[in-house]
Design a protein around this motif. Structure first.
Motif, PDB file in Angstrom:
ATOM      1  N   UNK A   1      -7.522  -0.409   0.316  1.00 54.81           N
ATOM      2  CA  UNK A   1      -6.319   0.194   0.888  1.00 54.81           C
ATOM      3  C   UNK A   1      -6.653   1.504   1.587  1.00 54.81           C
ATOM      4  N   UNK A   2      -7.690   2.170   1.096  1.00 55.79           N
ATOM      5  CA  UNK A   2      -8.104   3.428   1.721  1.00 55.79           C
ATOM      6  C   UNK A   2      -9.033   3.198   2.909  1.00 55.79           C
ATOM      7  N   UNK A   3      -9.985   2.267   2.741  1.00 57.81           N
ATOM      8  CA  UNK A   3     -11.009   2.073   3.767  1.00 57.81           C
ATOM      9  C   UNK A   3     -10.576   1.141   4.894  1.00 57.81           C
ATOM     10  N   UNK A   4      -9.797   0.137   4.579  1.00 62.46           N
ATOM     11  CA  UNK A   4      -9.431  -0.866   5.584  1.00 62.46           C
ATOM     12  C   UNK A   4      -8.041  -1.382   5.247  1.00 62.46           C
ATOM     13  N   UNK A   5      -7.032  -0.535   5.463  1.00 60.46           N
ATOM     14  CA  UNK A   5      -5.684  -0.857   4.971  1.00 60.46           C
ATOM     15  C   UNK A   5      -5.068  -2.096   5.614  1.00 60.46           C
ATOM     16  N   UNK A   6      -5.651  -2.570   6.699  1.00 58.94           N
ATOM     17  CA  UNK A   6      -5.072  -3.743   7.351  1.00 58.94           C
ATOM     18  C   UNK A   6      -5.433  -5.042   6.625  1.00 58.94           C
ATOM     19  N   UNK A   7      -6.362  -4.971   5.682  1.00 60.14           N
ATOM     20  CA  UNK A   7      -6.792  -6.209   5.003  1.00 60.14           C
ATOM     21  C   UNK A   7      -5.746  -6.641   3.980  1.00 60.14           C
ATOM     22  N   UNK A   8      -5.393  -7.942   4.045  1.00 55.57           N
ATOM     23  CA  UNK A   8      -4.475  -8.533   3.062  1.00 55.57           C
ATOM     24  C   UNK A   8      -5.166  -9.714   2.408  1.00 55.57           C
ATOM     25  N   UNK A   9      -5.180  -9.737   1.094  1.00 57.36           N
ATOM     26  CA  UNK A   9      -5.851 -10.808   0.351  1.00 57.36           C
ATOM     27  C   UNK A   9      -4.810 -11.581  -0.443  1.00 57.36           C
ATOM     28  N   UNK A  10      -4.743 -12.889  -0.208  1.00 62.79           N
ATOM     29  CA  UNK A  10      -3.712 -13.696  -0.850  1.00 62.79           C
ATOM     30  C   UNK A  10      -4.304 -15.007  -1.360  1.00 62.79           C
ATOM     31  N   UNK A  11      -4.068 -15.296  -2.636  1.00 57.94           N
ATOM     32  CA  UNK A  11      -4.492 -16.564  -3.218  1.00 57.94           C
ATOM     33  C   UNK A  11      -3.293 -17.458  -3.461  1.00 57.94           C
ATOM     34  N   UNK A  12      -3.516 -18.756  -3.455  1.00 57.19           N
ATOM     35  CA  UNK A  12      -2.418 -19.703  -3.664  1.00 57.19           C
ATOM     36  C   UNK A  12      -3.015 -21.058  -4.005  1.00 57.19           C
ATOM     37  N   UNK A  13      -2.204 -21.900  -4.618  1.00 56.32           N
ATOM     38  CA  UNK A  13      -2.684 -23.203  -5.047  1.00 56.32           C
ATOM     39  C   UNK A  13      -2.366 -24.243  -3.979  1.00 56.32           C
ATOM     40  N   UNK A  14      -3.359 -25.047  -3.644  1.00 60.16           N
ATOM     41  CA  UNK A  14      -3.145 -26.069  -2.604  1.00 60.16           C
ATOM     42  C   UNK A  14      -3.194 -27.486  -3.169  1.00 60.16           C
ATOM     43  N   UNK A  15      -3.644 -27.624  -4.388  1.00 62.19           N
ATOM     44  CA  UNK A  15      -3.644 -28.938  -5.026  1.00 62.19           C
ATOM     45  C   UNK A  15      -3.503 -28.758  -6.526  1.00 62.19           C
ATOM     46  N   UNK A  16      -2.668 -29.624  -7.124  1.00 59.35           N
ATOM     47  CA  UNK A  16      -2.610 -29.746  -8.570  1.00 59.35           C
ATOM     48  C   UNK A  16      -2.805 -31.224  -8.888  1.00 59.35           C
ATOM     49  N   UNK A  17      -3.944 -31.533  -9.471  1.00 61.55           N
ATOM     50  CA  UNK A  17      -4.238 -32.922  -9.823  1.00 61.55           C
ATOM     51  C   UNK A  17      -4.088 -33.836  -8.628  1.00 61.55           C
ATOM     52  N   UNK A  18      -3.230 -34.810  -8.756  1.00 61.70           N
ATOM     53  CA  UNK A  18      -3.063 -35.815  -7.703  1.00 61.70           C
ATOM     54  C   UNK A  18      -2.321 -35.284  -6.484  1.00 61.70           C
ATOM     55  N   UNK A  19      -1.688 -34.133  -6.612  1.00 60.62           N
ATOM     56  CA  UNK A  19      -0.750 -33.683  -5.587  1.00 60.62           C
ATOM     57  C   UNK A  19      -1.254 -32.506  -4.754  1.00 60.62           C
ATOM     58  N   UNK A  20      -1.342 -32.733  -3.463  1.00 52.85           N
ATOM     59  CA  UNK A  20      -1.792 -31.683  -2.551  1.00 52.85           C
ATOM     60  C   UNK A  20      -0.586 -31.110  -1.802  1.00 52.85           C
ATOM     61  N   UNK A  21      -0.702 -29.898  -1.320  1.00 49.96           N
ATOM     62  CA  UNK A  21       0.396 -29.370  -0.512  1.00 49.96           C
ATOM     63  C   UNK A  21       0.392 -30.035   0.867  1.00 49.96           C
ATOM     64  N   UNK A  22       1.510 -29.925   1.534  1.00 54.60           N
ATOM     65  CA  UNK A  22       1.621 -30.352   2.926  1.00 54.60           C
ATOM     66  C   UNK A  22       1.527 -29.089   3.779  1.00 54.60           C
ATOM     67  N   UNK A  23       0.454 -28.980   4.569  1.00 50.18           N
ATOM     68  CA  UNK A  23       0.224 -27.749   5.333  1.00 50.18           C
ATOM     69  C   UNK A  23       1.378 -27.463   6.318  1.00 50.18           C
ATOM     70  N   UNK A  24       2.129 -28.492   6.625  1.00 54.43           N
ATOM     71  CA  UNK A  24       3.298 -28.283   7.490  1.00 54.43           C
ATOM     72  C   UNK A  24       4.330 -27.376   6.812  1.00 54.43           C
ATOM     73  N   UNK A  25       4.339 -27.419   5.492  1.00 50.93           N
ATOM     74  CA  UNK A  25       5.319 -26.616   4.741  1.00 50.93           C
ATOM     75  C   UNK A  25       4.824 -25.213   4.404  1.00 50.93           C
ATOM     76  N   UNK A  26       3.607 -24.869   4.865  1.00 53.95           N
ATOM     77  CA  UNK A  26       2.993 -23.600   4.460  1.00 53.95           C
ATOM     78  C   UNK A  26       3.891 -22.412   4.828  1.00 53.95           C
ATOM     79  N   UNK A  27       4.219 -21.611   3.835  1.00 53.12           N
ATOM     80  CA  UNK A  27       5.074 -20.440   4.042  1.00 53.12           C
ATOM     81  C   UNK A  27       4.564 -19.311   3.140  1.00 53.12           C
ATOM     82  N   UNK A  28       4.005 -18.284   3.741  1.00 50.49           N
ATOM     83  CA  UNK A  28       3.445 -17.176   2.955  1.00 50.49           C
ATOM     84  C   UNK A  28       4.475 -16.625   1.965  1.00 50.49           C
ATOM     85  N   UNK A  29       5.718 -16.590   2.399  1.00 48.67           N
ATOM     86  CA  UNK A  29       6.734 -15.965   1.549  1.00 48.67           C
ATOM     87  C   UNK A  29       7.064 -16.792   0.313  1.00 48.67           C
ATOM     88  N   UNK A  30       6.724 -18.069   0.314  1.00 47.53           N
ATOM     89  CA  UNK A  30       7.011 -18.904  -0.847  1.00 47.53           C
ATOM     90  C   UNK A  30       6.079 -18.609  -2.028  1.00 47.53           C
TER      91      UNK A  30
END
Lengths: 366, 366, 366, 366
Positions: free
Chosen positions: B146-175
Motif C-alpha cells: 500500500x505504501x510502495x505500489x498503492x495501485x496493486x490490488x490482490x484478490x482471490x476467489x474460488x473458480x471450482x468446487x468439486x464437479x462444479x466450475x464457475x461460468x466466466x460469463x457471470x464473473x463479477x468482482x463485486x460478488x
C-alpha cells in the motif's frame, strides 16, 4: 532460488546466452568421489540436442560439454564443477526488424522493460538454450544419485501433444525410447507424427504435457512447509522456459474429487507400507511416501510461427511481425530431458538435506 | 526457500503447531515506515478464521494476532516483525487410536518416517493451521505494498468446487465478498451451497480451485531463469498444504493450444503496451508484463472424512480408521485468503528485488 | 555465504583449481547497463599477477580473463557474468613424495580428511590461485560502483611485514602505487625490500597485515544484527586463504581503550555529520557512518619453505618434508588487490541490499 | 547470513527489541529427537543475565525463556523452535534529550540515517539485549551437539580487560567458573576486580578480549573457500554488537611470524594425527584439523559513560550529551556466554552441512 541459482545443498547456477561464446552450469555442493566424465554427461545432452529428428529445430548445435573444474582422476572432488558448452552455431545473419520489434509471446518486451537492454540476436537467458546447462547439471546429479541411491530411476515422457493425449491403457515404459516424442504410448506416437508434421509444414506450433516419474525414492525426503519436496519440484519445473502449469499426482483434477476418492489407503507390505493408489504423486505433507514421485508440467507452444502478428517497436509504434527461422513445432519434445534433469537435481538436493538434518535417525514402521 | 522460510528480501519464517502454545511468522526485511497495527493484520485473519459459516470447520480459534517486535509508534522500523497467534482451542481430548494409526491422505506417516516422531494431537506443521501465520505475514506485505505500489490490488476467489466450475460469463468482482465461497459467480454460489451442504452432512469432503489475481503490478518484476516471478508464485502456492497443482495464465491448457492461439498480440495504448488477451497470465519469460497476474491452484479434499479407511499402525499392523472431529468439507474456502497472502508476499519481495538490482533504470517504451 | 558463493544480491561463485583447465567467477545479480570489458577487469588481475617483482612467486600465469556471458555491446545485461581465466602454466612435473605426504601448515591434510581425495598437483580450492577469480569479480563490482556511486574509492595497502610496521606519520596515499609492497610509507618500503630479500634468499617466508579503506561510502549501508556491514566485510576477508585475523577500525586494540577514548564525537559539518576521530572504522551498529570504512587483515606466512619439517603420510607414517618450488616469500603482497576486490563486492552488495529494502526513504539530518 | 538470520542448515533468526513486549529466536533446521526443555536453555541465559554481580548492569531482566514450538514430549520434532523471552523491566521513564540527540559511539545515528526512524527508548536491534536470543539458540545448539557429538566442549573466557591481559602460565580451566569475569587466570581476576571497580565508580567503561575454545571437534568440518569454518566463526563473532576484531589461532600476530614458526608440524599419534603446536587455531584451509578450535574477539568499551560528549541532534544542531543510566562498565563480561553460543551454533551447523554433503565417506589416515 536466487536469480540464476537453485538448490539448497546441491546448488546449480546456470549462466550464458545462446549468442555468446559459451554457456554452462556452475554446480556447487556435489558429494565427493562420484565417478563422472564428459561422456556420461554428454549422453543426456545428446537427448536434448536440436536436430535429432525432423520434429525439432534444425539449428545445429554440437552441445559438447567440457568439465572445467571439480574433478580429479575421474571423480568429483567435492568442490564446484564447472560444466561449459561452447556455442558453435552463431552464424552471422540479418536480424532485420527484430532489433526494433518485440515478438509477441516472447520475453523480448519484458526483458527490455526490466533491464533496459536486449540482445536481439536471441532470447538471451529466456532462450530454451539455457536448458542445455540444466541437462548437464542433471547429468551430474544422476551420477551422484547412482552412488548414493542407485535404486532411483528417473524417467520423463510426453503425455499430451496439443489436442492429443495418451491412453494410459497403452502405457509401456519400453516404448519411451522408441519414438521421437518420448511417449510411452506407441499408438499416440504414430498419431502425433502425422499431426506434428502438419503443424510443422504450416509453420505453426503446439503445446505439450510432460510427465516425469522418479521410482525408488525413499520415504522421508522433503519437509512440511516451504521446503516441501513438491514445492521444490514445482519451482524446478516452473522455472523451465515456456512452462505454464505444474501438477503433482492427481494435480488440478484433485479439485474434482471427494475425500473418499482422493486419499490413498495404506496397507502393510513385505517391505513396508503399500498404498492402494497414488493420487498423492508420492508426496504427503511435502514429504516422500516411498511411492513413485509423479509430476507433470505443461509447455506452451512456441510463439515463433509463420503467421503475421500485431506488435509494437521499442519506440512505441504499432506494427506487425513474422518470426522466421529454424524453430521447434513442439518444444515440449526437447523439454523431456530437461524435466528429468530438474527432477534429478531436486531429488539429490533433498537426499543431502535430509541426511544433513536427520542422518540415520528416521522413524521405522513395523 | 529454506525449510520454513520463503522470500529473497521480504523473508517470512513461519513457526508453531496447532497444539502448542502459539504459532506465528517472523518477517525479516520489511521496508521501514510502513503504517501497521494489529487491527490491519487482523482483518485478513478474520477472513480465514474457522467457524465463519457452516461450510467451514466449527473449531473455535480466536486467531488474534499480536505484534511483538519491529514496529514503533505505529510504523515498521525495518527490523524483524514478529506476528504471534496464541492457540486457544486446545481442549484436552481422547486421541484414541490416532496415536498409533496413520490417517490415510494425511502427512502422519511421512512425518513419522522422516522425523521419527509425531505429535498425534494434530497435524503439526502440516496442519492447515500453519496458514494463519502466512495470512498474518501477508497482511504486513499488503501494508507495505500500500505504501510502495498503492495501485496493486490482490484478490482471490474460488473458480471450482468439486464437479462444479464457475461460468466466466457471470464473473463479477463485486460478488466475491457476497458469498461464503468467495466466488465471483453468484449463480455458482447458489449451486455450491446446496452441493456442499450435502457433502457436509454425509461426512464427505471435496476439492476446489482457487484463482488469485494481482491487478496493477508494474512491468519488469521477476527474472528470466530461476528467479522467475512465476517460479516463485508457483512455489508459494504449492507450499500451501493440500495444494496439488498450480497454473499461470492459460496453465495446463496451454498444452492444447497452437502458437497462433496462445501468444498475446501487442498494441500501443495511451499508457503503454496493451495486449489482445492474457494467455500469459501477466508473465512473459518470468517477468511481469503489466497485465493482471493470474495464478490458480487446486486444493485436494481433506482426508478427514466419516468413512472407514484402511491403514496401518506405527508397529506395522494393518487396521482401519475413521477420522472424526470438526472438519472442513471444502478446505479450499479457507485457502482463498491464504493464496492472497502468498501473492502479496511474492509481489512485494519481487518489487524489493527489482529495486535492489535495477533501481530506476528500467527500459521505457515509446 | 554458501560453500563457494558469497553475497546477498551481488552473488559471486568462484570455481576451478590451479591445475585444471580453467578457473573463474560466476557473478549473478550485477546491475544492468554497467560499462565493462575484458580490459577493465584485466587491470586488476595484472596487479595481483605473480612474477611482477622478485618479491612474488616466479610462477608464470598470464591470468587473462575472458567474459563468456552477461554482456552485450560493452555493457552488462543484468544476467550472470561468467569470468574465466584459463590456466596456462601447467608444466608436467615430478610431484615426488607430495603425493603421499601432507605439507604442514597447508590444507592438504584437512582437505583429505574431509573429502577423502586430494589433487596433489596443487592446493586445489585452497590455493591462492582461487583469489584470481575474486579479483576478476571485484573488477566487475568496481565497474558497477563507478556507475552507482562514483565517489567511492577503494584502496588496499600493506601496513606490516613481519616484524616491521609502517609509521602512520609517513602515510601517503600517493606512495602506494610506487613500491612493490603497496605500502603508503616510502621509508617502510625501503626497509622491507632488504628484509624480504633476506628472507627470500634463505627460503623463508613471513606474514603481513593489509589494510583496505573505502572512502566516500554513504551513511546507511548495513544492518544491525547478522547482516552487519562489518560482519560481511569480516567474512569476506577471513574467507581469503591464509587470513587469520580481521579488524574493523580500532580492531583488537579497542579492548584496551576506555569509553571516553573509543567513542568518536559528532559535530555538524557543512555536508552532514562529522566525527572527531574514526575509532569505529566507519561503522556503528553494523551500519556505515559516512566516514572511511577501514578494515585490516593478517596474512600468515606461506608454509612452503626450504626447511625440513616433520609430517605424516596418507598411510599414517611419520616422515619429513621440504616444500620446494616457486613460492611467495610474503604472500601478503598479492593479497592487497584481493582485499580490495572483496571490499568492492561487499560495498556494492550492500548498496543493492539497501536500495532494495529502503529505496530513497532514508533519514536525513538537519 | 541474511539481515537477521545466520546459519546454513541450523538457521537462527533473532527478533525483538529491548523495549517491546518480547524478543526471541526462531530456530529452523534443528535435528529431531534432541532432548530439550526450558530449564536446559535457561542455564545459559542465567549466565548472561544482567545484575549477577556488581560488575554488570543493574538493570533487572528475568530473561525467562519460553519454548513456544518445535518440541513434543521433551524432544525436538525437527520443525522450528521458537524461543521467546518476555521483556519485564520496561519502566516508563523520562527519555529527556535522548529523543533528539544521538549518543556518540552508539548506533543511534546510523540507525536513523538508514531507516529514517529510531526507537529512542533503547538501542533497538543494536542493543546488547538482542544477544539474549542468541544465547537461547546456543542452548539449543548445545543440546543438539550433546546428542550428535557429545565429546565436544565449548568454553568461553576473558583474556584481556582493558590494559590487563591474562598470563597464559596461570591458565586453569577450573578457574573460569570461579570468578565474575570468566577468566582462567585467578591472579588476573583479582587484579581486574579492583581495576573495574575503579572504572565503574568513575562512570567509565573499558573493552575486553574474549576467547572461545571448542575441544573435541572432529577433523573435516568446513570448506575451502567461502564456507570456511573460520569464515563462519569470524562472521558469527563479528555480528555480536560491540565486537571490532576477530582472530583465529595466532590471529593478527600471524603477520609477525616466519613460515618456520607458524606452521604446526604433524606427527602420528595413537588416535590419529597430532600437531606440535596450534598456531592454526584448529583450522587449516577452512577445515577443522581435530585440534582445539580457538577464536578470540575484541569487545569495545560501551559508549554509555558519565562524561559529557559532543554530539548533534536530529535537526542537525551541535550539542552535548551525558548518557546516564544503568550500564555495564565492561560489557565484555556478558559477551562470554554469547561467544560460546555463537560457537555452538556454527559448529552444529557445520556438522550438519558436512553430514549432508559427505556423509560417512571421509578420508581416513593410517
Amino acid at each position: 532460488m536466487s536469480l540464476n541459482t537453485f538448490g539448497h545443498l546441491f546448488r546449480v547456477t546456470t549462466w550464458g546466452e545462446s549468442h555468446g561464446p559459451a554457456l554452462g552450469a556452475t554446480v556447487d555442493g556435489c558429494p565427493p568421489n562420484v565417478a563422472i566424465d564428459e561422456g556420461s554427461i554428454q549422453q543426456w545432452l545428446d537427448k536434448r540436442k536440436p536436430g535429432t529428428s525432423k520434429y525439432t529445430t534444425q539449428r545445429r548445435e554440437a552441445d559438447k560439454v567440457k568439465i572445467l573444474s571439480g574433478t580429479f582422476e575421474g571423480k568429483t572432488t567435492g568442490t564446484p564443477v564447472q560444466l561449459m558448452i561452447e556455442n558453435t552455431d552463431q552464424r552471422s545473419k540479418d536480424y532485420g526488424d527484430i532489433i526494433e520489434k518485440f515478438r509477441p509471446g516472447h520475453a523480448d518486451i519484458t526483458y527490455y522493460q526490466k533491464y533496459g537492454n536486449r540482445d536481439y540476436r536471441g532470447g538471451g537467458r529466456s532462450s530454451a538454450r539455457e536448458t542445455a546447462a540444466r541437462v548437464a547439471a542433471g547429468g551430474l546429479a544422476r551420477a551422484a544419485l547412482a552412488r548414493l541411491a542407485p535404486q532411483i530411476e528417473i524417467t520423463g515422457y510426453m503425455t499430451r501433444m496439443g489436442a492429443h493425449e495418451i491412453d494410459r491403457e497403452n502405457f509401456d515404459w519400453d516404448q519411451i525410447e522408441q519414438n521421437p516424442f518420448w511417449t510411452p504410448d506407441a499408438k499416440a506416437a504414430h498419431t502425433w507424427a502425422g499431426y506434428l508434421d502438419g503443424l510443422r509444414k504450416s509453420g505453426s506450433s503446439v503445446g505439450a504435457i510432460i510427465e516425469v516419474t522418479a521410482r525408488g525414492v525413499p520415504a522421508g525426503l522433503g519437509a512440511p512447509v516451504y521446503g516441501k519436496l513438491d514445492t521444490d519440484l514445482a519451482a524446478a519445473m516452473m522455472s523451465i522456459n515456456a512452462v505454464k502449469g505444474v501438477e503433482i499426482g492427481e494435480g488440478m483434477s484433485a479439485a474434482m474429487l471427494t475425500g473418499e476418492l482422493n486419499a490413498d489407503e495404506i496397507t502393510m507390505g513385505p517391505d513396508g507400507p503399500e498404498y492402494s493408489s497414488n493420487h498423492s504423486g508420492g508426496i504427503l505433507g511435502g514429504i516422500s511416501t516411498g511411492q513413485d514421485i509423479v509430476i507433470r508440467f505443461a509447455v506452451k507452444p512456441t510463439s515463433s510461427i509463420l503467421t503475421t502478428r500485431k506488435t509494437i517497436t521499442k519506440s512505441g509504434e504499432s506494427t506487425e511481425i513474422i518470426t522466421k527461422g529454424r524453430h521447434d513445432p513442439c518444444v515440449g519434445i526437447r523439454a523431456v530431458p530437461v524435466g528429468e534433469a530438474m527432477m534429478a537435481c531436486v531429488i539429490l538436493d533433498h537426499l543431502l538435506l535430509h541426511r544433513g538434518q536427520i542422518g540415520e535417525n528416521q522413524g521405522t514402521i513395523g
